[in-house]
Design a protein around this motif. Sequence first.
Motif, PDB file in Angstrom:
ATOM      1  N   CYS A  97      39.371  44.301   5.756  1.00 48.23           N
ATOM      2  CA  CYS A  97      38.771  43.483   4.707  1.00 48.23           C
ATOM      3  C   CYS A  97      39.236  43.999   3.349  1.00 48.23           C
ATOM      4  CB  CYS A  97      37.248  43.525   4.819  1.00 48.23           C
ATOM      5  SG  CYS A  97      36.390  42.810   3.410  1.00 48.23           S
ATOM      6  N   CYS A 124      35.979  45.544   1.232  1.00 51.93           N
ATOM      7  CA  CYS A 124      35.284  46.784   1.584  1.00 51.93           C
ATOM      8  C   CYS A 124      36.141  47.693   2.466  1.00 51.93           C
ATOM      9  CB  CYS A 124      33.984  46.460   2.309  1.00 51.93           C
ATOM     10  SG  CYS A 124      34.255  45.733   3.939  1.00 51.93           S
ATOM     11  N   HIS A 145      35.510  39.591   4.935  1.00 50.39           N
ATOM     12  CA  HIS A 145      34.304  39.206   5.654  1.00 50.39           C
ATOM     13  C   HIS A 145      33.750  37.916   5.048  1.00 50.39           C
ATOM     14  CE1 HIS A 145      34.179  43.630   6.672  1.00 50.39           C
ATOM     15  NE2 HIS A 145      34.121  43.037   7.848  1.00 50.39           N
ATOM     16  N   CYS A 180      29.814  42.010   2.709  1.00 53.78           N
ATOM     17  CA  CYS A 180      30.456  43.081   3.477  1.00 53.78           C
ATOM     18  C   CYS A 180      29.449  44.109   3.973  1.00 53.78           C
ATOM     19  CB  CYS A 180      31.508  43.776   2.627  1.00 53.78           C
ATOM     20  SG  CYS A 180      32.882  42.704   2.217  1.00 53.78           S
TER      21      CYS A 180
HETATM   22 ZN   LIG Z   1      34.271  43.407   3.874  1.00 52.88          ZN
END
Ligand SMILES: [Zn+2]
Length: 168
Positions: free
Chosen positions: A71, A74, A134, A138
């Motif tokens: 991601c 994050c 995401h 996150c």
């Molecule tokens: Zn994330």
Amino acid sequence: MQKKLPESVDFLKQVERNACFEVAWPVSRFARLAEAICNNQGEVTARLKFGTRAGTPCLDGYVQAELELRCERCLGPVKQHIESGFRFGLISSADEADLLPKEFEPLLASDAEQSLLELVEDELLLSLPIVARHDEACSEVLQKHKKDDDEVQHDTYRPFAALKDLMS
Ligand SMILES: [Zn+2]
């Protein structure tokens, strides 16, 4: 239909045979793909069909995999279903590319064996999203992810739990 398949085959011979392959390779076999994803678990499945269409030797294929990407917000793992279909027209020199009907992507085929594994890997790399993220917040996703991990661990650390119940 053949289930087992060497990683490399002579493409033009497969065209003569109208060969059709269904393959499943572990993600860990794809070195270049591994650099773009979080972990190399799981497998890549592909269906590859050689033949002649409109007088053109061709390779139709479909690849798919569940991959864990990183991601970009994050840096945690985010699962993505990747799939791609393709239709190659096999040509023996670059000049022939212009003569191919539009529905085909040109693919240079030599007399030697060529790697199907690399072809599948190229398709997957082209199909990866430029950025993965995401869908939800996150922190929530990772919290849940962590919780799942804890539960798995919890189970694996209690191998004799059922036995203990039996004895009490
Ligand atoms: Zn994330």
